[in-house]
Design a protein around this motif. Structure first.
Motif, PDB file in Angstrom:
ATOM      1  N   ALA A   1      -4.294  -3.274  -1.402  1.00 15.20           N
ATOM      2  CA  ALA A   1      -3.108  -2.945  -0.618  1.00 15.20           C
ATOM      3  C   ALA A   1      -3.406  -1.852   0.403  1.00 15.20           C
ATOM      4  O   ALA A   1      -2.909  -1.889   1.536  1.00 15.20           O
ATOM      5  CB  ALA A   1      -1.967  -2.515  -1.546  1.00 15.20           C
ATOM      6  N   VAL A   2      -4.208  -0.881   0.002  1.00 15.70           N
ATOM      7  CA  VAL A   2      -4.576   0.195   0.925  1.00 15.70           C
ATOM      8  C   VAL A   2      -5.397  -0.369   2.076  1.00 15.70           C
ATOM      9  O   VAL A   2      -5.155  -0.058   3.256  1.00 15.70           O
ATOM     10  CB  VAL A   2      -5.361   1.301   0.185  1.00 15.70           C
ATOM     11  CG1 VAL A   2      -5.888   2.331   1.172  1.00 15.70           C
ATOM     12  CG2 VAL A   2      -4.463   1.976  -0.853  1.00 15.70           C
ATOM     13  N   ALA A   3      -6.372  -1.220   1.766  1.00 10.30           N
ATOM     14  CA  ALA A   3      -7.205  -1.817   2.809  1.00 10.30           C
ATOM     15  C   ALA A   3      -6.368  -2.657   3.760  1.00 10.30           C
ATOM     16  O   ALA A   3      -6.579  -2.632   4.987  1.00 10.30           O
ATOM     17  CB  ALA A   3      -8.303  -2.669   2.167  1.00 10.30           C
ATOM     18  N   HIS A   4      -5.407  -3.392   3.238  1.00  6.77           N
ATOM     19  CA  HIS A   4      -4.537  -4.220   4.088  1.00  6.77           C
ATOM     20  C   HIS A   4      -3.715  -3.341   5.032  1.00  6.77           C
ATOM     21  O   HIS A   4      -3.552  -3.679   6.215  1.00  6.77           O
ATOM     22  CB  HIS A   4      -3.605  -5.062   3.218  1.00  6.77           C
ATOM     23  CG  HIS A   4      -2.734  -5.995   4.004  1.00  6.77           C
ATOM     24  ND1 HIS A   4      -1.526  -5.605   4.558  1.00  6.77           N
ATOM     25  CD2 HIS A   4      -2.902  -7.304   4.355  1.00  6.77           C
ATOM     26  CE1 HIS A   4      -0.984  -6.623   5.197  1.00  6.77           C
ATOM     27  NE2 HIS A   4      -1.800  -7.660   5.093  1.00  6.77           N
ATOM     28  N   ALA A   5      -3.216  -2.220   4.534  1.00  5.88           N
ATOM     29  CA  ALA A   5      -2.422  -1.320   5.378  1.00  5.88           C
ATOM     30  C   ALA A   5      -3.256  -0.759   6.517  1.00  5.88           C
ATOM     31  O   ALA A   5      -2.800  -0.673   7.664  1.00  5.88           O
ATOM     32  CB  ALA A   5      -1.837  -0.191   4.530  1.00  5.88           C
ATOM     33  N   PHE A   6      -4.481  -0.374   6.228  1.00 10.57           N
ATOM     34  CA  PHE A   6      -5.361   0.125   7.288  1.00 10.57           C
ATOM     35  C   PHE A   6      -5.624  -0.958   8.335  1.00 10.57           C
ATOM     36  O   PHE A   6      -5.614  -0.704   9.543  1.00 10.57           O
ATOM     37  CB  PHE A   6      -6.692   0.607   6.710  1.00 10.57           C
ATOM     38  CG  PHE A   6      -6.665   2.004   6.181  1.00 10.57           C
ATOM     39  CD1 PHE A   6      -6.413   3.070   7.022  1.00 10.57           C
ATOM     40  CD2 PHE A   6      -6.899   2.270   4.838  1.00 10.57           C
ATOM     41  CE1 PHE A   6      -6.388   4.370   6.547  1.00 10.57           C
ATOM     42  CE2 PHE A   6      -6.884   3.562   4.348  1.00 10.57           C
ATOM     43  CZ  PHE A   6      -6.625   4.621   5.201  1.00 10.57           C
ATOM     44  N   ALA A   7      -5.870  -2.180   7.873  1.00 12.10           N
ATOM     45  CA  ALA A   7      -6.280  -3.246   8.779  1.00 12.10           C
ATOM     46  C   ALA A   7      -5.127  -3.839   9.572  1.00 12.10           C
ATOM     47  O   ALA A   7      -5.320  -4.270  10.718  1.00 12.10           O
ATOM     48  CB  ALA A   7      -6.985  -4.347   7.987  1.00 12.10           C
ATOM     49  N   HIS A   8      -3.903  -3.862   8.978  1.00 17.72           N
ATOM     50  CA  HIS A   8      -2.818  -4.638   9.584  1.00 17.72           C
ATOM     51  C   HIS A   8      -1.557  -3.854   9.927  1.00 17.72           C
ATOM     52  O   HIS A   8      -0.704  -4.374  10.651  1.00 17.72           O
ATOM     53  CB  HIS A   8      -2.439  -5.790   8.648  1.00 17.72           C
ATOM     54  CG  HIS A   8      -3.572  -6.714   8.337  1.00 17.72           C
ATOM     55  ND1 HIS A   8      -4.082  -7.610   9.253  1.00 17.72           N
ATOM     56  CD2 HIS A   8      -4.316  -6.858   7.203  1.00 17.72           C
ATOM     57  CE1 HIS A   8      -5.078  -8.285   8.696  1.00 17.72           C
ATOM     58  NE2 HIS A   8      -5.244  -7.853   7.469  1.00 17.72           N
ATOM     59  N   ASP A   9      -1.409  -2.622   9.421  1.00 17.26           N
ATOM     60  CA  ASP A   9      -0.165  -1.882   9.633  1.00 17.26           C
ATOM     61  C   ASP A   9      -0.303  -0.725  10.616  1.00 17.26           C
ATOM     62  O   ASP A   9       0.604   0.103  10.735  1.00 17.26           O
ATOM     63  CB  ASP A   9       0.376  -1.348   8.297  1.00 17.26           C
ATOM     64  CG  ASP A   9       0.865  -2.477   7.391  1.00 17.26           C
ATOM     65  OD1 ASP A   9       1.222  -3.544   7.935  1.00 17.26           O
ATOM     66  OD2 ASP A   9       0.872  -2.302   6.161  1.00 17.26           O
ATOM     67  N   GLY A  10      -1.420  -0.641  11.300  1.00 16.87           N
ATOM     68  CA  GLY A  10      -1.586   0.377  12.324  1.00 16.87           C
ATOM     69  C   GLY A  10      -1.714   1.788  11.788  1.00 16.87           C
ATOM     70  O   GLY A  10      -1.393   2.750  12.496  1.00 16.87           O
ATOM     71  N   VAL A  11      -2.192   1.952  10.558  1.00 19.91           N
ATOM     72  CA  VAL A  11      -2.288   3.276   9.944  1.00 19.91           C
ATOM     73  C   VAL A  11      -3.287   4.143  10.713  1.00 19.91           C
ATOM     74  O   VAL A  11      -4.426   3.742  10.953  1.00 19.91           O
ATOM     75  CB  VAL A  11      -2.711   3.164   8.469  1.00 19.91           C
ATOM     76  CG1 VAL A  11      -3.018   4.542   7.882  1.00 19.91           C
ATOM     77  CG2 VAL A  11      -1.616   2.468   7.658  1.00 19.91           C
ATOM     78  N   THR A  12      -2.841   5.334  11.071  1.00 23.07           N
ATOM     79  CA  THR A  12      -3.695   6.275  11.791  1.00 23.07           C
ATOM     80  C   THR A  12      -4.198   7.408  10.908  1.00 23.07           C
ATOM     81  O   THR A  12      -5.174   8.069  11.248  1.00 23.07           O
ATOM     82  CB  THR A  12      -2.944   6.898  12.979  1.00 23.07           C
ATOM     83  OG1 THR A  12      -1.795   7.620  12.493  1.00 23.07           O
ATOM     84  CG2 THR A  12      -2.478   5.830  13.949  1.00 23.07           C
ATOM     85  N   SER A  13      -3.515   7.657   9.771  1.00 28.08           N
ATOM     86  CA  SER A  13      -3.878   8.806   8.943  1.00 28.08           C
ATOM     87  C   SER A  13      -3.373   8.585   7.529  1.00 28.08           C
ATOM     88  O   SER A  13      -2.376   7.878   7.301  1.00 28.08           O
ATOM     89  CB  SER A  13      -3.246  10.086   9.514  1.00 28.08           C
ATOM     90  OG  SER A  13      -3.502  11.196   8.676  1.00 28.08           O
ATOM     91  N   THR A  14      -4.060   9.173   6.580  1.00 28.99           N
ATOM     92  CA  THR A  14      -3.554   9.218   5.216  1.00 28.99           C
ATOM     93  C   THR A  14      -4.205  10.369   4.480  1.00 28.99           C
ATOM     94  O   THR A  14      -5.246  10.897   4.897  1.00 28.99           O
ATOM     95  CB  THR A  14      -3.800   7.907   4.453  1.00 28.99           C
ATOM     96  OG1 THR A  14      -2.970   7.881   3.271  1.00 28.99           O
ATOM     97  CG2 THR A  14      -5.252   7.773   4.011  1.00 28.99           C
ATOM     98  N   THR A  15      -3.586  10.748   3.375  1.00 28.61           N
ATOM     99  CA  THR A  15      -4.147  11.731   2.450  1.00 28.61           C
ATOM    100  C   THR A  15      -4.061  11.137   1.056  1.00 28.61           C
ATOM    101  O   THR A  15      -2.963  10.813   0.582  1.00 28.61           O
ATOM    102  CB  THR A  15      -3.372  13.054   2.502  1.00 28.61           C
ATOM    103  OG1 THR A  15      -3.427  13.585   3.824  1.00 28.61           O
ATOM    104  CG2 THR A  15      -3.975  14.062   1.520  1.00 28.61           C
ATOM    105  N   GLY A  16      -5.195  10.971   0.407  1.00 28.52           N
ATOM    106  CA  GLY A  16      -5.211  10.410  -0.934  1.00 28.52           C
ATOM    107  C   GLY A  16      -6.261  11.088  -1.782  1.00 28.52           C
ATOM    108  O   GLY A  16      -7.121  11.809  -1.268  1.00 28.52           O
ATOM    109  N   SER A  17      -6.188  10.855  -3.076  1.00 23.01           N
ATOM    110  CA  SER A  17      -7.226  11.385  -3.956  1.00 23.01           C
ATOM    111  C   SER A  17      -8.541  10.689  -3.632  1.00 23.01           C
ATOM    112  O   SER A  17      -8.574   9.604  -3.031  1.00 23.01           O
ATOM    113  CB  SER A  17      -6.858  11.149  -5.422  1.00 23.01           C
ATOM    114  OG  SER A  17      -6.916   9.761  -5.721  1.00 23.01           O
TER     115      SER A  17
END
Length: 559
Positions: A253-269
């Motif tokens: 799900a994280v990979a899909h968001a990066f590839a398809h939802d235009g994600v520019t930034s995130t903070t995760g463990s």
């Protein structure tokens, strides 16, 4: 604090202090709505919510809360995954003047009952799947109603706006969130994150990450945790960015968001990024819009950062915060690679963010010189005033408004902060002090090691013995398989003999909290016998000779 050496390393345009933008979170949110009512605010499951739509939904739920008798100081609990209702409930509760306890939806039974009873929540908003769990845990508490996502009540009289009922004014010192500690050293404690605390952390984070209307921030950390609630939710929302929600977090799900939802930034463990790295088909092309990545919640080894950058083209910036600091308070500036401390091998967690002051202190509270390890102490507007209904714990943790973190740390002359380890995790073996982090970094440098944790276990002779648990990357392709003894040999080549693990256990996964922190206590209590695998190399080392009863823990080793 009179000197702040870190300010000289701030990027151009970075504020050195926080402006007074709003007295409370509701005012700050409505200012964002007024600036850009039709701008994207939330993306979930293909639906985009504008700031206006999100605000209207919050007004409607606020009206229903008022009809249920919720007012200033009442508690409205959230037992939800990262879904829009969690965001709407936060905004709605705050405009009623209510306090929101953030509750882990993986809790049940006694765990959940304790948080409900301690917080005094009157209304609980839940995932429908948790109806039975919530009802059982709410018995003999102050919970009056349980509202399910997808079936929330509506106001019979319309929205609060149509009734002309203004949101009650909240003061900066009024509590906005109750965020509970993980309870690793006792029952969970509710940190009282005030409106001023959350605003300060959100403003500092948004400035640090240069967030604006063009950004889409993936809220990968759970909203029931301070990282998710502040760094990846309120900071971008108030900055005018769009927050991307994916419900339960999986690497796919994280990979899909990066590839398809235009994600520019995130903070995760770091677990999030390690999970991505294990996907077979992931490449640098799957991060088309990323400007910067941050990792918090646990120390990030330099080798992990290097591998991710070399493979996917993006540097993972450390960021540090605690429940008691309302999330981020120290971080690596975007576009900057953190230095590594030569003495400990620790990667810097960053520089203090705007508004934050940091000291490294001795047990008696004296400020230590640059490079000298001690306890990390933090002060500033994001530090909470204490724990909910727990004056003893408050007195033990906060000294004249400053937070004693319990983290072993050092600061160099330029203001870079390095976490050595949790003070309580330090291992004392035959009079020598061993930081687990140092041993872990050596093991992680081996290409066959995916994750690892090092703990001290009771040992009749040494007091404590060093024991390691490792998760391997696998044995296919260019990644070699490895035995436990081969890993110990690798450690012998890099560490003093007393730091080499007495045992290395190869396990399929490490026990972790929902936010990716390793549960070291579970590993300590797993029953490892340090004498089950005697190490002849260590036992014949002069520093570890069993006939030597006068080991000097401060003695320096010769090269």
């Amino acid at each position: 604090m009179t000197t702040r050496p870190w300010l000289q390393h701030y990027p151009p345009g970075m504020p050195t202090a926080l402006p007074d933008v709003a007295p409370d979170l509701t005012s700050a949110w409505r200012a964002r709505v007024e600036r850009d009512p039709d701008g994207d605010a939330l993306l979930h499951d293909g639906r985009v919510w504008s700031a206006r739509e999100l605000d209207e939904a919050a007004d409607a739920l606020a009206a229903a809360l008022r009809e249920a008798g919720i007012g200033p100081g009442d508690r409205v609990g959230i037992l939800l995954q990262n879904v829009p209702t969690a965001v709407v409930t936060l905004l709605a509760a705050w405009r009623c003047g209510a306090i929101v306890p953030l509750l882990n939806p993986m809790y049940h039974g006694r765990e959940l009952h304790h948080l409900l009873a301690d917080s005094g929540a009157r209304i609980l908003v839940i995932d429908p799947e948790l109806a039975d769990v919530a009802a059982a845990a709410a018995e003999d508490t102050q919970v009056e109603a349980i509202w399910s996502d997808g079936d929330l009540p509506t106001s019979a009289a319309g929205t609060a706006e149509s009734e002309g009922t203004a949101s009650p004014d909240a003061a900066p010192d009024d509590v906005a969130l109750l965020t509970y500690t993980s309870g690793t050293t006792g029952p969970p404690k509710g940190a009282m994150n005030t409106h001023g605390n959350v605003l300060a952390a959100a403003q500092a984070t948004a400035s640090w990450m240069d967030l604006g209307p063009e950004d889409r921030v993936l809220c990968v950390a759970p909203i029931f945790h301070i990282t998710g609630a502040v760094i990846t939710l309120m900071a971008p929302l108030l900055a005018g960015s769009c927050v991307v929600l994916i419900g339960r977090t999986t690497p796919e799900a994280v990979a899909h968001a990066f590839a398809h939802d235009g994600v520019t930034s995130t903070t995760g463990s770091i677990t999030v990024f390690n999970g991505l790295a294990r996907l077979d088909d992931l490449s640098s092309d799957d991060f088309p819009h990323v400007r910067h990545l941050f990792s918090g919640g646990a120390p990030v080894p330099a080798t992990t950062v290097t591998r991710f950058r070399d493979t996917y083209g993006h540097y993972i910036h450390n960021i540090y915060g605690m429940t008691e600091t309302s999330s981020a308070c120290i971080g690596v500036p975007p576009g900057v690679e953190a230095p590594v401390d030569a003495a400990t091998g620790a990667l810097a967690i960053g520089l203090p963010l705007p508004g934050t002051d940091v000291r490294i202190v001795s047990p008696d509270g004296a400020t230590l010189a640059p490079g000298e390890p001690g306890e990390l102490e933090i002060s500033g507007p994001s530090v909470v005033p204490g724990y909910w209904d727990n004056p003893d714990a408050t007195a033990d943790t906060f000294v004249e408004g400053a937070l004693r973190t319990g983290d072993g740390a050092l600061m160099d002359e330029d203001g870079w902060v390095y976490i050595v380890d949790r003070l309580k995790d330090q291992i004392n073996t035959s009079g020598y002090k061993v930081w687990p982090r140092e041993v872990e970094d050596v093991l992680l440098a081996h290409p066959a090691v995916h994750e690892c944790a090092v703990v001290g276990v009771p040992d009749d002779y040494r007091g404590e013995a060093v024991v390691a648990y490792a998760v391997l990357t696998g044995g296919d392709g260019d990644v070699p398989s490895i035995t436990a003894e081969e890993l110990r040999e690798h450690a012998r080549g890099e560490l003093a003999a007393y730091k080499v693990p007495r045992q290395v256990h190869l396990i399929p996964e490490l026990p972790k909290t929902p936010t990716g922190k390793i549960r070291r206590r579970e590993l300590r209590e797993s029953g490892a016998d340090p004498e089950a695998d005697t190490d002849p190399v260590t036992d014949t080392d002069p520093h570890m000779d069993k006939t030597d009863t006068d080991i000097d823990p401060d003695a320096k080793e010769t090269p």
